[in-house]
Design a protein around this motif. Structure first.
Motif, PDB file in Angstrom:
ATOM      1  N   GLN A  17       0.837  -1.193   0.000  1.00 55.36           N
ATOM      2  CA  GLN A  17       0.000   0.000   0.000  1.00 55.36           C
ATOM      3  C   GLN A  17       0.875   1.247   0.000  1.00 55.36           C
ATOM      4  O   GLN A  17       0.580   2.220  -0.682  1.00 55.36           O
ATOM      5  CB  GLN A  17      -0.918  -0.004   1.215  1.00 55.36           C
TER       6      GLN A  17
ATOM      7  N   ASP B 201     -10.370   3.193   7.481  1.00 52.92           N
ATOM      8  CA  ASP B 201     -10.110   2.968   6.058  1.00 52.92           C
ATOM      9  C   ASP B 201     -11.424   2.776   5.295  1.00 52.92           C
ATOM     10  O   ASP B 201     -11.620   3.347   4.219  1.00 52.92           O
ATOM     11  CB  ASP B 201      -9.199   1.747   5.898  1.00 52.92           C
TER      12      ASP B 201
ATOM     13  N   HIS C 190      -1.398   4.320   5.890  1.00 52.90           N
ATOM     14  CA  HIS C 190      -1.512   5.280   4.789  1.00 52.90           C
ATOM     15  C   HIS C 190      -2.536   6.336   5.148  1.00 52.90           C
ATOM     16  O   HIS C 190      -3.292   6.179   6.109  1.00 52.90           O
ATOM     17  CB  HIS C 190      -1.912   4.577   3.487  1.00 52.90           C
TER      18      HIS C 190
ATOM     19  N   HIS D 108     -12.984   5.072   2.229  1.00 54.76           N
ATOM     20  CA  HIS D 108     -13.319   4.545   0.903  1.00 54.76           C
ATOM     21  C   HIS D 108     -14.775   4.814   0.542  1.00 54.76           C
ATOM     22  O   HIS D 108     -15.100   5.049  -0.618  1.00 54.76           O
ATOM     23  CB  HIS D 108     -13.051   3.038   0.844  1.00 54.76           C
TER      24      HIS D 108
ATOM     25  N   HIS E  83      -6.578   5.583  -1.998  1.00 53.58           N
ATOM     26  CA  HIS E  83      -5.167   5.779  -1.677  1.00 53.58           C
ATOM     27  C   HIS E  83      -4.402   4.805  -2.553  1.00 53.58           C
ATOM     28  O   HIS E  83      -4.963   3.836  -3.060  1.00 53.58           O
ATOM     29  CB  HIS E  83      -4.883   5.542  -0.194  1.00 53.58           C
TER      30      HIS E  83
HETATM   31 ZN   LIG Z   1      -7.890   1.217   2.012  1.00 54.89          ZN
END
Ligand SMILES: [Zn+2]
Length: 341
Positions: A12, A100, A152, A104, A159
């Motif tokens: 990632q 996360d 991240h 998204h 991302h």
């Molecule tokens: Zn993600």
């Protein structure tokens, strides 16, 4: 560049995908596997909401891998907390997925209330896990290092690109051995890769990389803390040369970075079987010499109860190859690589 670190994080970070294609955990195991080469009885548990982190990984050293359901993080915190009640536990990794997922679905942005709510929820659940840690019956006599990191950031609803917003991360170290401070090293520029592919680092300033806490440093710092009692520095341990990342433990605590002293001589090296170590023993401490193979198995050991500055081991009959000689003098542990020819 050699990776033993969690491949998902690496991929990632390097703008690839969540695929584990090409991972080589045999040669680059997780940090619990390395720690157990020195301290085989460590108990290490992983609690994650994202199944591939358990299912697609091997040689990771976890004694127990628990998959918890996606949600706001409460279920994960509950499972992690119950594991922390186990007095034999030495190491735990916990992964929360909610931030996360929120990014998204509706955007990685401080202007997105759903994203901020997910972040605040996970923050509360991290607090639950910490309270379970503090409630351990013998917590006052234990030395826990708490490391918190994101792998991240994000931009829009994704991302995987190379923007500052996607690649710039924070990381936190806390615990009784950690002095309160902010580490403000220069930005190594990992988010601004000029090359492509995970092995091309043309956009990274390697000198600055060592001056700033970066993602791969988490695993090496955790490893260093786990094996601290051995006196071995993971960055200089002969069998682990090339670890991806550095330990920040000495910067945390102000202790001498390399606990290994130079007052030991091992002859002959390479050897055909008989090895003698000379060392300083000014306070006439009890001495134990142990020879370990590459897997950490003890192949020879010798105790010297009377005061001495010399000890001999016989490893003839063992397979040719590299070994590690550990000399324990009182509480001090010295290690040297030994080659058997
Ligand atoms: Zn993600």
């Amino acid at each position: 560049m050699e990776h033993y670190h969690d491949r998902r994080l690496v991929e990632q970070t390097w703008g690839s995908s969540n695929a584990y294609t090409g991972s080589n955990y045999t040669d680059y195991p997780y940090f619990p596997t390395l720690a157990k080469q020195l301290l085989p009885n460590l108990r290490c548990v992983q609690v994650v909401e994202w199944a591939p982190m358990s299912d697609n990984v091997y040689n990771d050293g976890w004694d127990l891998k628990l998959k918890t359901p996606d949600g706001d993080g409460a279920a994960t915190a509950a499972v992690a907390s119950s594991q922390l009640a186990d007095t034999s536990l030495d190491c735990m990794f916990v992964y929360f997925d909610a931030v996360d997922l929120a990014g998204h679905s509706s955007g990685f942005s401080p202007q997105n209330p759903s994203y901020m709510q997910a972040l605040e929820n996970v923050d509360v659940h991290v607090g639950t896990v910490l309270n379970a840690l503090y409630a351990r019956p013998n917590y006052a006599n234990e030395n826990w290092l708490i490391l918190v990191i994101t792998d991240h950031g994000g931009i829009g609803t994704g991302h995987g690109g190379i923007t500052y917003e996607e690649r710039h991360i924070w990381w936190i170290g806390s615990g009784s051995a950690v002095a309160k401070q902010q580490i403000t090293g220069p930005d190594p520029g990992t988010y601004n890769l000029l090359g492509t592919g995970i092995f091309n680092q043309s956009g990274v300033d390697q000198a600055k990389l060592k001056q700033s806490p970066v993602q791969a440093d988490i695993a090496v710092t955790a490893l260093h803390h786990l094996i601290y009692e051995t006196g071995i520095n993971p960055e200089t341990y002969p069998f682990w040369v090339g670890l991806d990342g550095k330990s920040w433990l000495s910067q945390f605590s102000g202790v001498d970075k390399d606990m290994e002293r130079n007052n030991i001589k091992v002859f002959p090296n390479p050897t055909t079987g008989i090895v003698t170590a000379w060392f300083e023993n000014p306070t006439n401490d009890h001495v134990t010499a142990t020879m370990l193979d590459v897997s950490g198995k003890v192949v020879a050991q010798h105790n010297e109860c009377s005061s001495t500055n010399k000890i001999t081991l016989d490893v003839s009959g063992q397979p040719k190859g590299m070994y590690v000689l550990q000399i324990k003098i009182g509480e001090q542990l010295l290690t040297r690589k030994v080659e058997l020819k």
